[in-house]
Design a protein around this motif. Structure first.
Motif, PDB file in Angstrom:
ATOM      1  N   ASP A  61     -29.035  48.098 -25.970  1.00 49.92           N
ATOM      2  CA  ASP A  61     -29.405  48.623 -24.760  1.00 49.92           C
ATOM      3  C   ASP A  61     -29.426  50.113 -24.598  1.00 49.92           C
ATOM      4  O   ASP A  61     -28.504  50.876 -24.490  1.00 49.92           O
ATOM      5  N   GLY A  62     -30.647  50.481 -24.104  1.00 49.10           N
ATOM      6  CA  GLY A  62     -30.605  52.098 -23.885  1.00 49.10           C
ATOM      7  C   GLY A  62     -30.160  52.126 -22.571  1.00 49.10           C
ATOM      8  O   GLY A  62     -30.508  51.519 -21.682  1.00 49.10           O
ATOM      9  N   PRO A  63     -29.190  53.429 -22.449  1.00 47.31           N
ATOM     10  CA  PRO A  63     -28.507  53.172 -21.170  1.00 47.31           C
ATOM     11  C   PRO A  63     -29.373  54.041 -19.931  1.00 47.31           C
ATOM     12  O   PRO A  63     -29.672  55.042 -20.086  1.00 47.31           O
ATOM     13  N   PRO A  64     -29.362  53.135 -18.893  1.00 50.95           N
ATOM     14  CA  PRO A  64     -30.228  53.862 -17.571  1.00 50.95           C
ATOM     15  C   PRO A  64     -29.000  54.829 -17.031  1.00 50.95           C
ATOM     16  O   PRO A  64     -27.620  54.648 -17.427  1.00 50.95           O
ATOM     17  N   VAL A  98     -25.183  43.623 -24.566  1.00 47.78           N
ATOM     18  CA  VAL A  98     -24.196  44.498 -23.946  1.00 47.78           C
ATOM     19  C   VAL A  98     -24.983  45.600 -23.170  1.00 47.78           C
ATOM     20  O   VAL A  98     -25.284  46.364 -23.816  1.00 47.78           O
ATOM     21  N   PRO A  99     -24.984  45.246 -22.111  1.00 44.91           N
ATOM     22  CA  PRO A  99     -25.432  46.547 -21.320  1.00 44.91           C
ATOM     23  C   PRO A  99     -24.579  47.603 -21.399  1.00 44.91           C
ATOM     24  O   PRO A  99     -23.644  47.686 -21.669  1.00 44.91           O
ATOM     25  N   GLY A 100     -25.489  48.930 -21.177  1.00 41.04           N
ATOM     26  CA  GLY A 100     -24.907  50.045 -21.016  1.00 41.04           C
ATOM     27  C   GLY A 100     -25.338  51.141 -20.056  1.00 41.04           C
ATOM     28  O   GLY A 100     -26.294  50.859 -19.406  1.00 41.04           O
ATOM     29  N   TRP A 101     -24.423  51.959 -19.736  1.00 42.79           N
ATOM     30  CA  TRP A 101     -24.704  52.994 -18.858  1.00 42.79           C
ATOM     31  C   TRP A 101     -24.341  54.314 -19.329  1.00 42.79           C
ATOM     32  O   TRP A 101     -23.450  54.856 -19.957  1.00 42.79           O
ATOM     33  N   ASP A 102     -25.467  55.252 -19.037  1.00 41.40           N
ATOM     34  CA  ASP A 102     -25.435  56.837 -19.103  1.00 41.40           C
ATOM     35  C   ASP A 102     -24.666  57.405 -17.861  1.00 41.40           C
ATOM     36  O   ASP A 102     -25.313  57.417 -16.976  1.00 41.40           O
ATOM     37  N   CYS A 103     -23.515  58.004 -17.954  1.00 43.66           N
ATOM     38  CA  CYS A 103     -22.914  58.641 -16.918  1.00 43.66           C
ATOM     39  C   CYS A 103     -22.636  59.911 -16.756  1.00 43.66           C
ATOM     40  O   CYS A 103     -22.255  60.207 -15.818  1.00 43.66           O
ATOM     41  N   TRP A 609     -34.341  58.969 -25.956  1.00 38.78           N
ATOM     42  CA  TRP A 609     -33.398  57.888 -26.609  1.00 38.78           C
ATOM     43  C   TRP A 609     -33.415  57.615 -28.027  1.00 38.78           C
ATOM     44  O   TRP A 609     -32.746  57.877 -28.944  1.00 38.78           O
ATOM     45  N   PHE A 610     -34.659  57.314 -28.444  1.00 38.01           N
ATOM     46  CA  PHE A 610     -35.067  57.036 -29.770  1.00 38.01           C
ATOM     47  C   PHE A 610     -34.862  58.160 -30.754  1.00 38.01           C
ATOM     48  O   PHE A 610     -34.490  58.243 -31.747  1.00 38.01           O
ATOM     49  N   HIS A 611     -35.324  59.449 -30.048  1.00 38.92           N
ATOM     50  CA  HIS A 611     -35.222  60.571 -30.947  1.00 38.92           C
ATOM     51  C   HIS A 611     -34.006  61.081 -30.991  1.00 38.92           C
ATOM     52  O   HIS A 611     -33.684  61.589 -32.062  1.00 38.92           O
ATOM     53  N   SER A 612     -32.949  61.371 -29.937  1.00 35.21           N
ATOM     54  CA  SER A 612     -31.882  61.530 -30.190  1.00 35.21           C
ATOM     55  C   SER A 612     -30.703  60.779 -30.914  1.00 35.21           C
ATOM     56  O   SER A 612     -30.011  61.041 -31.714  1.00 35.21           O
ATOM     57  N   SER A 613     -31.099  59.424 -30.974  1.00 38.66           N
ATOM     58  CA  SER A 613     -30.478  58.429 -31.623  1.00 38.66           C
ATOM     59  C   SER A 613     -30.640  58.520 -33.024  1.00 38.66           C
ATOM     60  O   SER A 613     -29.857  58.530 -33.863  1.00 38.66           O
ATOM     61  N   LEU A 614     -31.795  58.933 -33.470  1.00 42.70           N
ATOM     62  CA  LEU A 614     -32.488  58.976 -34.694  1.00 42.70           C
ATOM     63  C   LEU A 614     -31.913  60.313 -35.307  1.00 42.70           C
ATOM     64  O   LEU A 614     -31.093  60.254 -36.547  1.00 42.70           O
ATOM     65  N   LEU A 615     -31.964  61.497 -34.475  1.00 45.52           N
ATOM     66  CA  LEU A 615     -31.379  62.687 -35.300  1.00 45.52           C
ATOM     67  C   LEU A 615     -29.930  62.370 -35.346  1.00 45.52           C
ATOM     68  O   LEU A 615     -29.340  62.971 -36.336  1.00 45.52           O
ATOM     69  N   GLU A 616     -29.145  61.928 -34.373  1.00 47.98           N
ATOM     70  CA  GLU A 616     -27.709  61.788 -34.428  1.00 47.98           C
ATOM     71  C   GLU A 616     -27.019  60.982 -35.551  1.00 47.98           C
ATOM     72  O   GLU A 616     -26.318  61.193 -36.410  1.00 47.98           O
ATOM     73  N   SER A 617     -28.095  59.748 -35.732  1.00 44.23           N
ATOM     74  CA  SER A 617     -27.653  58.822 -36.746  1.00 44.23           C
ATOM     75  C   SER A 617     -27.825  59.549 -38.291  1.00 44.23           C
ATOM     76  O   SER A 617     -27.087  59.064 -39.183  1.00 44.23           O
ATOM     77  N   CYS A 618     -29.060  60.330 -38.205  1.00 39.40           N
ATOM     78  CA  CYS A 618     -29.613  60.507 -39.663  1.00 39.40           C
ATOM     79  C   CYS A 618     -28.754  61.745 -40.099  1.00 39.40           C
ATOM     80  O   CYS A 618     -28.341  62.055 -41.149  1.00 39.40           O
TER      81      CYS A 618
END
Length: 973
Positions: A61-64, A98-103, A609-618
């Motif tokens: 889940d991408g966090p709102p 699993v739902p998530g939230w950006d806080c 989110w796609f972008h930052s997740s990609l960079l962080e994981s790579c």
């Protein structure tokens, strides 16, 4: 005996549908009750228990942001996710959501600041961890509200244990991920122009910027040639810019060796402040006339200039001597970003105010230093948008105080006017104008931003990582290895990664995970595993507040506290937070797995989110944290306009739920091309309400019919062709539904199922079989086969629809199976391979062609009021197509056409007949049953020749009389 049965109410002898499943759905009232039931029975837990040991399928889940009620975009997003997880759960996977939230970050921080301002409090006077506590409490409150709103949409997930970026474990892991970048040498402190929000007083990332129309001042400025060519002494190079306030930051002028330039003389002028006859000016040849028109001058070409000649020039700054400054040399440098599409063919280069300017300046750095030119980049604008001492004449030394580019409200300051006035005063302004163009704005404050040189923390995109790769090359390879739906998303994300600058991580705010590192005065990062371990351990126990607590520096540095390490107090970009969710959610939860099978968000998340997740994981793991990326568009109004409160065209999901119900909203999502922008409004909703009503009525009829189901099965070989045809259609739909769910093509599934239920079932199969189902005797094989098929139809259709319409299918399933727990604990039906019969289907395509001519003729007679019910008719079908006639072998066409009788004729046509152009070889003449001597059965209403053949039931047909005898013997009459 006849007298005994004369008063029988034949309607009570029929197997008419009986069900408590109401025609009127009442979704707004029923759905909350169902949600409460699911929560009470802990449906989520039961789903996990039922799926234990199965292969996992994980949608992460991408966090709102936890900062307000959900809007229609949230509803679209969560419904899509719920459909995916439910569909995989019902196809044999453990599909845990699993739902998530950006806080963290500005959206929440701003809310607390607004509260402070309303109370007359100053944020800076509040202890930082007290302020952070209020942010945390604010987020927690909205997580609860949004969680309830998502569940009201029918979403099932682990709402009791969601992930949040402000959870202590999450903050520890986020800090740990940052430390991985630091320890691997990918993190550095640099001074670069970054996108800066004056309103929010912080740096912004690409993902935090949107483009809006903006009107800018444009100026053409003359830079005097100081040296490098005696032949060009006294000439001026003319630049064009849409940001006059950046002129004090100018350090060079860029040109392109690929452009043709010329030296021009002004021969005539009609202006108040611009160039005058005799002045010599340098332009790109393609832009000289256009520039001349702006200044209302006439130019005469003296000679062409080469790139080599231009590269030798050194210019003077037009503000030379102002406030005792600007005495430095302004070199000409080659730049790939220079074109002759607009402007003058020269680019004013302020390396502290633009990415391309910075890169051109840095690329030329060695050569410039060899020429004795100081390559230091000035800090001409501060965090509040005011000119600094590095902008003499416009900064603190200016009479009346420093000029300002943008004020606290995002309005233009006086900087542009101050710069333009000074240029006019010095005779350096060639021309001026205004231009409406697309300009970057903060996506939160919606106010324009500036590019400003300031020290920040970055992650390298192109530094070698020791294995022959860079972060950029890793990310590009990961994109190639990822499935994108729609496929265009791959191209879009690749283009962003290919062109993006180094990742700026630092923010000058208070609410978030800190950049928990220590650095020296030169920006070198402390690399000490023991220090890192203490930081992560403290965050795990106390949260990131530990970083800001009194004595934190000494606590974390331990024995190294006497060394010259400075604690970094900047906050991490919230995109780094959300980009790290895969680490503390997918990796750390045993009920999930890494990498995720799919990420699904709006198309704007290619830069988010796609972008930052990609960079962080790579950067930390060498690959993407996802196998597939699915994107959806945005919801517009019915005219295709963006929804906004000012236009009054917003659709609020809470209102739709109150008026129509969640399943209507879900049906809308399922019937849209969600990959593109969708439209929603009153008319669109009504269309879906109408479609839902037809779908619900089909389910209701099946339930009513199955009230008479005794569970008896009929072997496939013993079934009439019509029943076998319906089972074949189920086999076709099974393949379509499964592939549709795999491909995330929900519209294809929904369209196919609705069409099947409305057109093929309600208007064809059910319509034909009502006579058999209602009137045949209990022992009738035809009837048993039909009931068997309706049972299979119900089981398949309700289960296939369950991920999409969870409330309606749950209601229908429990009505049919009162002892059941939930349809959502079921699996999709396993359709026997033997049901598939393409030869039969081909035969029935021909039968239905003939039937279409018959029904067309009947409709025409109905319209003429020659007949009422089709049972009053006996069509005479004239056949001249041998292939079609062969298909009718063994078929009772009267039964299929729902007429009392039907005659096939090979005679030549006489009189008028009905024909369809697309079915040549078939013509129909409709005769009335009564005219053929047929009598209406009082029970089935069919016209037959054997009514009264059984004296016991003198007003019914032989078939119906036999049924009545059988019912009597069973005690049902």
């Amino acid at each position: 005996m006849t007298d005994t049965f004369e008063k029988i109410d034949y309607s009570k002898t029929l197997y008419l549908p009986q069900t408590e499943f109401p025609m009127r759905a009442g979704l707004p009232e029923k759905e909350p009750v169902t949600v409460a039931r699911w929560q009470k029975m802990d449906l989520y837990k039961r789903l996990r228990e039922s799926a234990a040991g199965r292969e996992k399928y994980v949608l992460h889940d991408g966090p709102p942001y936890a900062n307000g009620n959900i809007h229609i975009g949230h509803a679209l997003n969560k419904i899509l996710k719920d459909v995916i997880t439910r569909s995989f759960q019902m196809r044999g996977f453990d599909s845990n959501y699993v739902p998530g939230w950006d806080c963290h970050g500005l959206p929440i921080e701003w809310k607390i600041e607004e509260k402070y301002r309303a109370a007359g409090k100053n944020k800076d006077e509040v202890e930082i961890n007290e302020f952070r506590k209020e942010c945390r409490e604010f987020a927690a409150g909205w997580i609860k509200v949004q969680g309830e709103e998502f569940q009201r949409l029918g979403v099932v997930g682990d709402f009791d244990n969601p992930y949040t970026t402000m959870n202590f474990h999450a903050e520890a892991r986020i800090a740990g991920e940052l430390l991985k970048f630091a320890m691997s040498g990918q993190l550095y402190r640099g001074s670069k122009p970054v996108m800066w929000s004056v309103v929010e007083r912080t740096a912004l990332a690409e993902a935090e910027v949107e483009y809006q129309d903006y009107e800018s001042d444009t100026i053409w400025v003359k830079f005097p040639v100081a040296s490098g060519s005696e032949a060009l002494a006294g000439a001026h190079v003319v630049i064009w810019t849409t940001t006059p306030w950046t002129i004090p930051g100018n350090r060079a002028v860029s040109y392109s060796p690929r452009i043709a330039y010329g030296l021009y003389e002004v021969t005539a002028a009609e202006n108040d402040f611009g160039p005058q006859p005799g002045e010599k000016l340098i332009f790109a040849a393609a832009l000289a006339d256009e520039s001349a028109a702006k200044a209302k001058v006439t130019l005469n070409l003296i000679r062409s200039l080469s790139g080599e000649e231009l590269g030798m020039l050194v210019l003077s700054h037009p503000f030379k001597g102002l406030g005792g400054g600007y005495g430095f040399a302004v070199p000409m440098i080659a730049g790939d970003h220079v074109t002759d599409d607009a402007g003058t063919g020269f680019v004013h280069t302020a390396p502290g105010h633009g990415r391309e300017d910075f890169e051109a300046w840095m690329d030329a750095g060695v050569e410039l230093r060899n020429r004795g030119i100081d390559t230091a980049i000035p800090f001409t604008v501060d965090d509040g948008g005011f000119f600094t001492k590095d902008a003499p004449g416009f900064g603190p030394d200016r009479e009346g105080g420093a000029a300002r580019v943008i004020d606290d409200h995002g309005k233009k300051g006086d900087a542009n006017k101050a710069v333009i006035d000074e240029l006019i005063k010095r005779g350096a302004l060639f021309a001026r104008g205004r231009l409406k163009h697309s300009y970057p704005h903060s996506w939160r404050s919606k106010k324009p931003i500036i590019f400003r040189n300031t020290p920040q923390w970055f992650v390298y995109m192109d530094k070698q990582l020791g294995d022959g790769t860079t972060l950029r090359s890793r990310a590009l390879q990961a994109i190639d290895d990822t499935r994108f739906v729609p496929a265009a998303g791959q191209t879009r994300l690749r283009a962003m990664i290919e062109d993006r600058p180094d990742w700026v991580l630092s923010r000058q705010r208070a609410w978030g995970v800190p950049i928990a590192i220590f650095a020296d005065a030169d920006g070198n990062v402390l690399k000490d595993e023991a220090v890192n371990a203490r930081i992560v351990e403290a965050f795990e126990k106390e949260g990131a507040d530990a970083w800001f607590a009194e004595g934190a520096r000494e606590r974390f540095l331990g024995s190294r506290a006497n060394e010259a390490w400075k604690q970094v107090m900047d906050i991490l970009d919230v995109w780094f937070d959300s980009g790290s969710t895969h680490a503390f959610t997918l990796e750390d939860r045993p009920d999930l797995k890494w990498p995720a099978d799919v990420y699904l968000e709006g198309s704007d998340q290619h830069r988010g989110w796609f972008h930052s997740s990609l960079l962080e994981s790579c950067g930390t793991r060498g690959r993407a944290p996802y196998k597939a990326v699915v994107t959806h568009g945005f919801t517009m109004d019915e005219e295709g306009r963006k929804m906004s409160k000012s236009l009054g065209n917003t659709v609020v999901p809470q209102d739709v739920l109150k008026q129509s119900g969640a399943d209507i909203l879900r049906l809308w999502v399922m019937t849209t091309d969600y990959w593109e922008d969708q439209r929603l409004g009153k008319n669109v909703l009504q269309t879906n309400i109408d479609a839902y009503r037809k779908l619900r009525n089909t389910i209701r009829w099946m339930l009513g019919t199955l009230a008479h189901d005794d569970g008896e099965e009929v072997a496939l070989a013993e079934m009439p062709e019509l029943e076998r045809l319906m089972l074949h259609r189920l086999s076709e739909l099974d393949a379509l539904v499964r592939k549709g769910y795999d491909d995330f093509e929900f519209k294809r599934i929904t369209r196919a199922l609705i069409d099947f239920m409305v057109v093929e079932l309600s208007a064809f199969y059910f319509d034909i079989r009502k006579d058999v189902l209602y009137c045949d005797a209990p022992s009738s094989t035809r009837r048993k086969a039909a009931v068997h098929v309706v049972r299979e139809l119900f089981n398949c259709l309700v289960k296939w629809l369950a991920p999409m319409l969870p409330f309606t299918t749950e209601e229908a399933w429990l009505e049919r199976n009162p002892e059941a727990v939930s349809v959502h604990l079921e699996q999709f039906p396993e359709v026997p391979a033997g049901w598939h019969d393409e030869a039969l289907a081909e035969k029935w395509r021909k039968i239905r062609q003939v039937r279409s001519v018959v029904t067309g003729a009947l409709e025409l007679e109905r319209a003429k009021k020659t007949i009422g019910s089709s049972l009053e008719a006996v069509p005479v079908v004239y056949m001249s197509d041998a292939v079609l006639e062969e298909a009718l072998s063994g078929i009772d066409l009267a039964e299929i056409s729902i007429t009392s009788d039907l005659v096939i004729s090979h005679e030549d046509l006489t009189g008028d007949s009905f024909m369809l152009r697309e079915v040549p070889g078939v013509a129909v003449v409709v005769e009335k049953a009564e005219d053929r001597g047929l009598v209406k059965c009082a029970r089935s209403w069919r016209y037959t020749s054997d009514v009264g053949s059984d004296a016991a039931f003198a007003d019914v047909s032989a078939r119906d009389a036999a049924a009545l005898h059988e019912l009597k013997s069973l005690g049902r009459l």
